[in-house]
Design a protein around this motif. Sequence first.
Motif, short mmCIF file in Angstrom:
data_model
loop_
_atom_site.label_atom_id
_atom_site.label_comp_id
_atom_site.label_asym_id
_atom_site.label_seq_id
_atom_site.Cartn_x
_atom_site.Cartn_y
_atom_site.Cartn_z
N GLU A 42 0.84 -1.19 0.00
CA GLU A 42 0.00 0.00 0.00
C GLU A 42 0.87 1.24 0.00
O GLU A 42 1.83 1.31 0.77
N GLU A 89 -4.10 6.46 -4.44
CA GLU A 89 -3.72 5.33 -3.58
C GLU A 89 -3.57 4.08 -4.45
O GLU A 89 -4.34 3.88 -5.38
N ARG A 143 -3.06 -0.19 -4.01
CA ARG A 143 -3.00 -1.40 -3.18
C ARG A 143 -2.72 -2.58 -4.10
O ARG A 143 -3.38 -2.72 -5.13
#
Length: 155
Positions: free
Chosen positions: A10, A100, A102
Amino acid sequence: MEIHETPTAETAMLIRRPVAEVFEAIIDPAVTTKFWFTHSSGRLDAGKPVQWEWRMYDVSTMVDVSEIVKDTKIVMRWSDPPTTVVWTFTEMPGNATFLEVRNFGFAGSADERVKQAVDSTGGFSLVLAGAKAWLEQGLPLGLIGDRHPKGVAAG
């Protein structure tokens, strides 16, 4: 009692550009090649696999996009064995985007999965830093090509 967590890479970065521009930078290889891979067989689009290449390393991977929500999210599978990557784009005040990433679903022993997650976190951190430099300042930092220079043993 032992608890087993699934290792997940992450990382995230605020990029001071509008969300549509940051989203397009990940979708469009004409932009992405400025800060990540060197070649692509096409734009990211759900259900249409593309091949990404890092020619300085003689490495390539197939990318299969399962979901695209314009200016919001990209879900893709890549690598061998395949892992899932989820890109999330959040519009922020001042024409900025919080991006972001992940990456999860690593294979192998527990130690191998942890190592892959750590390596992936580092790699995606460089991608986001490179994207920030390119999109905000027009600077091609060459981070990916400089990560593993010839003559330096991988460790």
